[in-house]
Design a protein around this motif. Structure first.
Motif, PDB file in Angstrom:
ATOM      1  N   ILE A 158       0.843  -1.203   0.000  1.00  0.00           N
ATOM      2  CA  ILE A 158       0.000   0.000   0.000  1.00  0.00           C
ATOM      3  C   ILE A 158       0.875   1.249   0.000  1.00  0.00           C
ATOM      4  CG2 ILE A 158      -1.716   1.306   1.309  1.00  0.00           C
ATOM      5  CD1 ILE A 158      -2.751  -1.417   2.362  1.00  0.00           C
ATOM      6  N   ALA A 159       1.941   1.224   0.805  1.00  0.00           N
ATOM      7  CA  ALA A 159       2.839   2.375   0.862  1.00  0.00           C
ATOM      8  C   ALA A 159       3.522   2.602  -0.484  1.00  0.00           C
ATOM      9  CB  ALA A 159       3.878   2.162   1.959  1.00  0.00           C
ATOM     10  N   ARG A 160       3.915   1.530  -1.156  1.00  0.00           N
ATOM     11  CA  ARG A 160       4.596   1.677  -2.451  1.00  0.00           C
ATOM     12  C   ARG A 160       3.679   2.298  -3.484  1.00  0.00           C
ATOM     13  NH1 ARG A 160       6.584   3.263  -5.998  1.00  0.00           N
ATOM     14  NH2 ARG A 160       8.270   2.493  -7.347  1.00  0.00           N
ATOM     15  N   VAL A 161       2.437   1.852  -3.539  1.00  0.00           N
ATOM     16  CA  VAL A 161       1.491   2.438  -4.494  1.00  0.00           C
ATOM     17  C   VAL A 161       1.236   3.895  -4.123  1.00  0.00           C
ATOM     18  CG1 VAL A 161      -0.853   2.308  -5.422  1.00  0.00           C
ATOM     19  CG2 VAL A 161       0.426   0.211  -4.980  1.00  0.00           C
ATOM     20  N   GLY A 162       1.144   4.190  -2.820  1.00  0.00           N
ATOM     21  CA  GLY A 162       0.930   5.567  -2.389  1.00  0.00           C
ATOM     22  C   GLY A 162       2.090   6.472  -2.731  1.00  0.00           C
ATOM     23  N   HIS A 163       3.316   5.964  -2.652  1.00  0.00           N
ATOM     24  CA  HIS A 163       4.494   6.770  -2.957  1.00  0.00           C
ATOM     25  C   HIS A 163       4.625   7.080  -4.439  1.00  0.00           C
ATOM     26  CE1 HIS A 163       6.491   5.305   1.011  1.00  0.00           C
ATOM     27  NE2 HIS A 163       5.660   6.312   1.196  1.00  0.00           N
ATOM     28  N   ALA A 164       3.835   6.392  -5.257  1.00  0.00           N
ATOM     29  CA  ALA A 164       3.870   6.673  -6.702  1.00  0.00           C
ATOM     30  C   ALA A 164       3.078   7.926  -7.035  1.00  0.00           C
ATOM     31  CB  ALA A 164       3.314   5.484  -7.472  1.00  0.00           C
ATOM     32  N   SER A 165       2.768   8.727  -5.991  1.00  0.00           N
ATOM     33  CA  SER A 165       1.981   9.959  -6.105  1.00  0.00           C
ATOM     34  C   SER A 165       0.544   9.638  -6.480  1.00  0.00           C
ATOM     35  CB  SER A 165       2.590  10.922  -7.125  1.00  0.00           C
ATOM     36  OG  SER A 165       3.885  11.306  -6.700  1.00  0.00           O
ATOM     37  N   ALA A 166       0.325   9.277  -7.720  1.00  0.00           N
ATOM     38  CA  ALA A 166      -1.007   8.851  -8.154  1.00  0.00           C
ATOM     39  C   ALA A 166      -0.804   7.581  -8.954  1.00  0.00           C
ATOM     40  CB  ALA A 166      -1.686   9.914  -9.009  1.00  0.00           C
ATOM     41  N   PRO A 167      -1.423   6.492  -8.578  1.00  0.00           N
ATOM     42  CA  PRO A 167      -1.209   5.229  -9.283  1.00  0.00           C
ATOM     43  C   PRO A 167      -1.692   5.252 -10.721  1.00  0.00           C
ATOM     44  CG  PRO A 167      -3.010   5.036  -7.714  1.00  0.00           C
ATOM     45  CD  PRO A 167      -2.367   6.357  -7.467  1.00  0.00           C
ATOM     46  N   GLY A 168      -2.341   6.308 -11.094  1.00  0.00           N
ATOM     47  CA  GLY A 168      -2.852   6.402 -12.473  1.00  0.00           C
ATOM     48  C   GLY A 168      -4.142   7.189 -12.465  1.00  0.00           C
ATOM     49  N   ARG A 169      -4.308   8.076 -13.402  1.00  0.00           N
ATOM     50  CA  ARG A 169      -5.497   8.911 -13.421  1.00  0.00           C
ATOM     51  C   ARG A 169      -6.739   8.059 -13.622  1.00  0.00           C
ATOM     52  NH1 ARG A 169      -6.435  14.328 -17.109  1.00  0.00           N
ATOM     53  NH2 ARG A 169      -8.406  14.956 -16.136  1.00  0.00           N
ATOM     54  N   GLY A 170      -7.725   8.263 -12.762  1.00  0.00           N
ATOM     55  CA  GLY A 170      -8.960   7.514 -12.872  1.00  0.00           C
ATOM     56  C   GLY A 170      -8.949   6.188 -12.154  1.00  0.00           C
ATOM     57  N   VAL A 171      -7.800   5.790 -11.558  1.00  0.00           N
ATOM     58  CA  VAL A 171      -7.749   4.539 -10.807  1.00  0.00           C
ATOM     59  C   VAL A 171      -8.674   4.644  -9.605  1.00  0.00           C
ATOM     60  CG1 VAL A 171      -6.300   3.097  -9.333  1.00  0.00           C
ATOM     61  CG2 VAL A 171      -5.473   3.826 -11.565  1.00  0.00           C
ATOM     62  N   ALA A 172      -9.547   3.652  -9.431  1.00  0.00           N
ATOM     63  CA  ALA A 172     -10.551   3.711  -8.381  1.00  0.00           C
ATOM     64  C   ALA A 172     -10.295   2.717  -7.262  1.00  0.00           C
ATOM     65  CB  ALA A 172     -11.945   3.463  -8.968  1.00  0.00           C
ATOM     66  N   GLN A 173      -9.445   1.732  -7.495  1.00  0.00           N
ATOM     67  CA  GLN A 173      -9.306   0.664  -6.502  1.00  0.00           C
ATOM     68  C   GLN A 173      -7.933   0.016  -6.605  1.00  0.00           C
ATOM     69  OE1 GLN A 173     -11.034  -3.499  -7.038  1.00  0.00           O
ATOM     70  NE2 GLN A 173     -12.629  -2.568  -5.753  1.00  0.00           N
ATOM     71  N   LEU A 174      -7.435  -0.369  -5.438  1.00  0.00           N
ATOM     72  CA  LEU A 174      -6.268  -1.240  -5.348  1.00  0.00           C
ATOM     73  C   LEU A 174      -6.727  -2.506  -4.646  1.00  0.00           C
ATOM     74  CD1 LEU A 174      -3.198  -2.004  -5.208  1.00  0.00           C
ATOM     75  CD2 LEU A 174      -3.151  -0.770  -3.017  1.00  0.00           C
ATOM     76  N   ALA A 206       8.285  -3.326  -5.369  1.00  0.00           N
ATOM     77  CA  ALA A 206       9.297  -2.732  -6.236  1.00  0.00           C
ATOM     78  C   ALA A 206       8.699  -1.740  -7.222  1.00  0.00           C
ATOM     79  CB  ALA A 206      10.046  -3.826  -6.994  1.00  0.00           C
ATOM     80  N   GLY A 207       7.358  -1.673  -7.316  1.00  0.00           N
ATOM     81  CA  GLY A 207       6.711  -0.774  -8.247  1.00  0.00           C
ATOM     82  C   GLY A 207       5.855  -1.520  -9.244  1.00  0.00           C
ATOM     83  N   PRO A 208       5.425  -0.862 -10.315  1.00  0.00           N
ATOM     84  CA  PRO A 208       4.603  -1.537 -11.332  1.00  0.00           C
ATOM     85  C   PRO A 208       5.414  -2.617 -12.039  1.00  0.00           C
ATOM     86  CG  PRO A 208       5.207   0.680 -12.052  1.00  0.00           C
ATOM     87  CD  PRO A 208       5.647   0.568 -10.636  1.00  0.00           C
ATOM     88  N   VAL A 209       4.781  -3.740 -12.325  1.00  0.00           N
ATOM     89  CA  VAL A 209       5.464  -4.873 -12.948  1.00  0.00           C
ATOM     90  C   VAL A 209       4.684  -5.341 -14.165  1.00  0.00           C
ATOM     91  CG1 VAL A 209       6.621  -5.654 -10.842  1.00  0.00           C
ATOM     92  CG2 VAL A 209       4.316  -6.477 -11.372  1.00  0.00           C
ATOM     93  N   GLN A 210       5.349  -6.104 -15.014  1.00  0.00           N
ATOM     94  CA  GLN A 210       4.756  -6.634 -16.232  1.00  0.00           C
ATOM     95  C   GLN A 210       3.909  -7.876 -15.917  1.00  0.00           C
ATOM     96  OE1 GLN A 210       4.965  -5.170 -19.312  1.00  0.00           O
ATOM     97  NE2 GLN A 210       5.926  -3.518 -18.108  1.00  0.00           N
ATOM     98  N   PRO A 211       3.034  -8.288 -16.840  1.00  0.00           N
ATOM     99  CA  PRO A 211       2.266  -9.524 -16.633  1.00  0.00           C
ATOM    100  C   PRO A 211       3.185 -10.714 -16.409  1.00  0.00           C
ATOM    101  CG  PRO A 211       1.348  -8.263 -18.458  1.00  0.00           C
ATOM    102  CD  PRO A 211       2.632  -7.591 -18.075  1.00  0.00           C
TER     103      PRO A 211
END
Length: 506
Positions: free
Chosen positions: A312-328, A354-359
């Motif tokens: 949760i902290a890592r996604v929060g530190h990304a400032s905004a996980p993506g415009r329009g993102v509604a849920q984690l 570690a951040g966003p990752v590929q499929p």
């Protein structure tokens, strides 16, 4: 003896057709509506569209939540409620896995406190946000429900519930759980009206009956059993009476009886498979129960609160996980926790600490299955189109998916979404049998190409409706005639007895 049995079955079939035949005709007629309008439900996509954009900036002091770092926690969702991010726990890490003292419910990530029951103003705010994001414009009128109504039978456990009328041209209504602050149902006038002609009579779903789950289950099962018996006896009588006679006719019946006989011979088998599969949708007496399967738990594993906090902290530190993102939401695969953010038009992104990752790559999926499953892999491939057990029909499914078929006694099939690292389906022997006996026969989803499915479904349902409707009509007419004859017979008998008594007194 055979003729006597045939005659007896004909009599039973005739009189059973009065009540059960009428009910089956109602099921048929409502089935036409059900082809295109089911019972109103809130889909995941509709719920996500109604949420505020997720904002984890300047958030959160996760150590304020009442959990220890080494505590095993279940799956969770992080989303906004009234301007604050909240975490909602699902109760258990995965289906079939129980965790002692697992957190449940929802917690405010800013304060660390459990989400309290919303007051009237807060409920209105949730409903207004949802309505605005769905383009519903109108004056909101809120009403607290003292008990579930026709459209919230399944949401009763989330009480107290509020019904919010939007007063828009579509007659939209939104239902909010004050306990969790979640929208649990939305309907409009069209859905509600069509449901009274479709899902409610088809499922025997009036509130007075459906609110008592045990009673409703038994009513549906035994009326379906009666329908199966009525159909089987009709098929026996129809086949036994069919044959070429000296006068050149193939049926001994005339008029409407003749047409019921012929139509029954043509569509009788479809009538039987339809009512039988309807019975099996209730899984009567556990006929389609499978053996306990801990495979999902083995494949996913568990995660601790420390791991959840880091994600949760890592996604929060990304400032905004993506415009329009509604849920984690959390996703655990092979014991590794990752998070999935859902953006506009359902676009997903997987995250780790570690951040966003590929499929997921095929090798990684294979490695987890080979390590966690109790049987080796017999076949492994990437599906980009439907097979017999993973497909979208009226409800979309994720593509592509990895499919692994295990070399075990059930030939178990596993379907893994590489974009989210989620096991989206497990098809063991029991679930595969259920797919054919229930969905295949009742929904006809063995044919999914449209408009081919539409034409086939309407044609077969029309034939079954004629079988049930003509049978019920003739049973009613014959029963009425028999009752009239019985009444005249009793009156004649009474008159004879009275006359005999008078003669004896003389």
């Amino acid at each position: 003896m055979i003729r006597l049995l045939s005659r007896g079955l004909l009599v039973v079939h005739r009189y059973l057709g009065v009540g059960v035949g009428l009910l089956m005709t109602l099921w048929c007629l409502s089935g036409f509506v059900m082809l295109y309008q089911g019972f109103p439900s809130l889909t995941d996509a509709e719920r996500l569209e109604g949420l505020q954009p997720l904002d984890l900036s300047a958030c959160c002091d996760l150590d304020r939540l009442p959990f220890t770092d080494d505590q095993i926690v279940p799956g969770f969702r992080v989303e906004m409620l009234g301007g604050d991010p909240v975490i909602r726990f699902s109760g258990t890490p995965r289906r079939g896995a129980a965790v002692q003292n697992a957190p449940t419910g929802s917690y405010n990530l800013r304060t660390g406190e459990p989400v309290k029951t919303l007051d009237d103003a807060q409920v209105r705010q949730v409903a207004a946000e949802y309505a605005a994001r769905h383009g519903l414009e109108g004056a909101l009128v809120a009403r607290r429900l003292d008990k579930v109504d026709q459209w919230t039978i399944q949401a009763g456990r989330r009480a107290p519930l509020y019904q919010i009328a939007v007063n828009d041209p579509a007659g939209s209504e939104i239902y909010v759980s004050a306990a969790s602050g979640e929208v649990v149902q939305d309907t409009n006038r069209r859905e509600r009206v069509l449901s009274w002609f479709g899902a409610i009579p088809h499922w025997l779903y009036p509130t007075v009956l459906r609110s008592n789950g045990a009673l409703w289950t038994q009513v549906v099962i035994w009326t379906s059993v009666a329908g199966v018996f009525l159909t089987v006896t009709g098929l026996y009588v129809g086949i036994s009476r069919f044959g070429r006679r000296k006068n050149g006719r193939w049926s001994p019946f005339r008029g409407l009886w003749y047409w019921h006989h012929i139509i029954g011979l043509v569509f009788g088998l479809f009538t039987l498979t339809w009512v039988l599969s309807g019975l099996l949708t209730m899984n009567p007496w556990g006929l389609l129960d499978g053996t306990p399967n801990n495979l999902r738990r083995s494949l996913t594993g568990t995660h601790t609160w420390a791991e959840a906090k880091g994600l949760i902290a890592r996604v929060g530190h990304a400032s905004a996980p993506g415009r329009g993102v509604a849920q984690l939401r959390s996703a655990t695969f092979g014991g590794e926790l990752s998070g999935v953010t859902v953006g506009p038009q359902g676009v997903v992104q997987r995250w780790t600490v570690a951040g966003p990752v590929q499929p997921l790559e095929a090798a990684a999926v294979r490695a987890v299955i080979e390590n966690k499953a109790s049987a080796p892999i017999a076949q492994f491939d990437l599906l980009t189109k439907a097979d017999a057990y993973y497909y979208g029909f009226k409800t979309p499914v994720a593509w592509p998916v990895y499919r692994a078929i295990l070399h075990d006694d059930q030939a178990t099939r596993l379907y893994v979404d590489p974009k989210t690292a989620e096991v989206v389906r497990i098809a063991d022997a029991s679930s595969r049998a259920s797919r054919w006996w229930r969905n295949g026969l009742h929904s006809l989803d063995v044919v999914r190409a449209r408009p081919l499915w539409d034409g086939l479904a309407i044609l077969l349902l029309a034939g079954v409706t004629l079988v049930c409707g003509t049978g019920a009509w003739m049973s009613i007419r014959r029963t009425k005639r028999d009752l009239t004859a019985l009444r005249w017979g009793l009156a004649d008998l009474s008159s004879r007895l009275v006359g005999r008594g008078r003669r004896e007194r003389r």
